[in-house]
Design a protein around this motif. Structure first.
Motif, mmCIF file in Angstrom:
data_model
loop_
_atom_site.group_PDB
_atom_site.id
_atom_site.type_symbol
_atom_site.label_atom_id
_atom_site.label_comp_id
_atom_site.label_asym_id
_atom_site.label_seq_id
_atom_site.Cartn_x
_atom_site.Cartn_y
_atom_site.Cartn_z
ATOM 1 N N SER A 278 0.815 -1.219 0.000
ATOM 2 C CA SER A 278 0.000 0.000 0.000
ATOM 3 C C SER A 278 0.848 1.269 0.000
ATOM 4 C CB SER A 278 -0.922 0.019 1.223
ATOM 5 O OG SER A 278 -0.156 0.241 2.416
ATOM 6 N N GLY A 279 2.138 1.122 0.329
ATOM 7 C CA GLY A 279 3.019 2.290 0.397
ATOM 8 C C GLY A 279 2.888 3.051 1.701
ATOM 9 N N ALA A 280 2.203 2.463 2.687
ATOM 10 C CA ALA A 280 1.937 3.183 3.939
ATOM 11 C C ALA A 280 3.198 3.485 4.729
ATOM 12 C CB ALA A 280 0.970 2.360 4.801
ATOM 13 N N LEU A 281 4.295 2.785 4.441
ATOM 14 C CA LEU A 281 5.530 3.020 5.190
ATOM 15 C C LEU A 281 6.288 4.252 4.699
ATOM 16 C CD1 LEU A 281 6.874 -0.661 5.337
ATOM 17 C CD2 LEU A 281 5.796 0.622 7.188
ATOM 18 N N VAL A 282 5.952 4.733 3.513
ATOM 19 C CA VAL A 282 6.742 5.808 2.903
ATOM 20 C C VAL A 282 6.582 7.147 3.626
ATOM 21 C CG1 VAL A 282 7.160 7.126 0.785
ATOM 22 C CG2 VAL A 282 6.784 4.656 0.671
ATOM 23 N N PRO A 283 5.360 7.664 3.834
ATOM 24 C CA PRO A 283 5.249 8.974 4.502
ATOM 25 C C PRO A 283 5.850 9.014 5.902
ATOM 26 C CG PRO A 283 3.215 8.446 3.360
ATOM 27 C CD PRO A 283 4.049 7.201 3.339
#
Length: 518
Positions: A278-283
């Motif tokens: 989901s890319g949730a770790l990026v921000p």
């Protein structure tokens, strides 16, 4: 090269285009073979390995363009650049406040300039297209070369209208004769690959433990009559760095007010960020290590760009020699692909072109002078003259190419970590102070020598190392002088005390002798 020669340039990027311009201005027939379609066509998609991090043009590249035989080239290029006077270091203080700290590149106010690679390439191609002795061959892939017979074979990947060959249809191959080939076809050079079959080439390829991904900061919404700087969300006159010791995020300005940004980080970090689809770790990662970025790139867009843009490796390539006989030479990334941390990739490639043609011209003049003295009786053909020139070129350029490759690798450590180091800041301060207030000493920072001068890269390294040794001795002297003075003071005090004590002791002995005598 006094006689007209047929010169084949493989690679139509900025370095290949500049090489073609130099050759065409000397009256040669120049054929440019490029793997991609016409780079000026908006539908042309760059291949992954030809994508480029934003470019910074500095004195070496500008100097090469000055000598290209096109008086207005530099003027046109510079009009489309943005001056960057230094780095802007971003971080967060202990109390949580964000800060920006500028670090100028040069004590004398000189700047490097951000430039769009595509715009520069299009300008060079437009100039070449107007020259009657230049021919373009887009969609041509080098598949073979015989550098003894001066023949090359190209696979024609597109028809004359720019359309790709039909699926399942074998692309046709053409044979090309040439007098001289210039390989400017990038890090994965086909010219270099075929050249290896003809010369004992020392070759070193290194993938560093860093992967890069491109991001984009949108321009600020402003009124049409707003001034230039108001387009930008952060300062347009700096190269912005968010240092993370093992990784970093940078941003370079574009003319439209946007910034092209890049995340450089080890492979294991990318694996961690990619582990959640989901890319949730990026921000959260950006908020922790690159404070303020999520206010410039909204978290949802940050995730989208991380997932949409390719994650690409960084390669460093060295080879020796850069030429074979009179028939072929390598320039730019084909000869010395480097990591982008000194901003010298294109500049070094442009400098290759200038030095190459300066060397060719020098040997041609020498043969003309010999011919004049001997009333035309000379045994030097253009090929013999060129072979001597290429031998000199490769002997001069190889150590400089290796030097800048090493400097680029070292500068990664400087950008991601050393910019926060007190020792780095102290040396920078001392060197810039000496450069500004004692110019007769010839003292400059290594960065200033590389970016604002035309000294050989290998000489820059030697001078910088010498300056480092002198600074170390000077600092040792400054630190040691008080210690030495204190030591001398206490030694003298100790000796005086010893002398007084010894005198008192001797006096006591004399008194005892006198008493005994009585």
């Amino acid at each position: 090269m006094p006689q007209q020669q047929k010169i084949v340039v493989v690679g139509g990027g900025p370095v290949g285009s500049l090489a073609a311009l130099y050759a065409a201005n000397r009256g040669h027939q120049v054929d440019i073979y490029e793997l991609r379609s016409d780079l000026r066509d908006p539908s042309t998609t760059p291949l992954n390995f030809t994508k480029s991090i934003n470019l910074a043009v500095s004195e070496r590249g500008i100097n090469a363009m000055r000598h290209a035989g096109q008086p207005r080239l530099v003027e046109h290029v510079m009009s489309a650049t943005i001056p960057m006077r230094g780095r802007m270091i971003h971080g967060r203080r202990v109390n949580g406040d964000l800060y920006e700290e500028p670090q100028d590149y040069d004590a004398h106010g000189r700047c490097i300039r951000a430039i769009d690679r595509g715009g520069l390439n299009r300008l060079l191609l437009d100039i070449l297209e107007e020259m009657p002795n230049v021919t373009f061959h887009f969609g041509h892939k080098l598949t073979g070369a015989d550098f003894r017979k001066n023949k090359a074979w190209f696979e024609v990947r597109e028809n004359g209208n720019g359309a790709a060959a039909a699926k399942g249809q074998r692309a046709r191959e053409i044979e090309v004769d040439f007098d001289f080939m210039i390989g400017a076809d990038g890090a994965h050079s086909a010219v270099r690959y075929h050249m290896m079959k003809f010369t004992r080439m020392d070759y070193q390829q290194q993938y560093i433990d860093a992967i890069w991904c491109e991001f984009h900061i949108e321009p600020k919404m402003t009124s049409p009559d707003a001034d230039f700087k108001s387009r930008f969300a952060i300062s347009p006159n700096h190269l912005h760095i968010w240092p993370g010791k093992e990784f970093m995020f940078i941003a370079l300005p574009n003319q439209d007010g946007s910034f092209t940004c890049t995340l450089f980080a080890p492979g294991h970090l990318y694996e961690y960020l990619e582990s959640d689809p989901s890319g949730a770790l990026v921000p959260p990662f950006f908020d922790k290590h690159f404070p303020g970025v999520t206010s410039l790139i909204p978290p949802a867009e940050l995730i989208a760009q991380f997932q949409r843009n390719p994650h690409l490796p960084l390669i460093s390539i060295k080879c020796k020699p850069h030429s074979y006989g009179s028939s072929v030479v390598l320039v730019g990334d084909a000869a010395h692909a480097m990591v982008p941390f000194y901003g010298q990739g294109m500049n070094a490639g442009f400098e290759d072109v200038r030095i190459l043609f300066d060397t060719l011209d020098k040997h041609a003049r020498q043969d003309e002078e010999v011919s004049a003295v001997t009333a035309g009786d000379t045994s030097s053909s253009p090929a013999v003259t060129r072979a001597r020139a290429l031998a000199e070129y490769t002997s001069v350029r190889v150590p400089d190419a290796h030097a800048i490759n090493d400097l680029a690798l070292q500068n990664y450590v400087e950008m991601r970590a050393s910019v926060l180091s007190p020792a780095y800041r102290l040396r920078k301060f001392l060197e810039e102070t000496l450069s500004k207030y004692a110019p007769s000493l010839g003292w400059q920072t290594k960065y200033a020598r590389v970016s604002f001068g035309n000294e050989r890269y290998s000489e820059v390294v030697a001078k910088s190392e010498r300056q480092g040794r002198l600074l170390a001795r000077g600092l040792a002297g400054l630190v040691g002088a008080p210690i030495l003075a204190g030591g001398i003071y206490f030694l003298m005090k100790y000796r005086r005390a010893v002398k007084v004590g010894l005198g008192a002791a001797l006096g006591s002995v004399d008194a005892m002798v006198e008493l005994w005598a009585m």
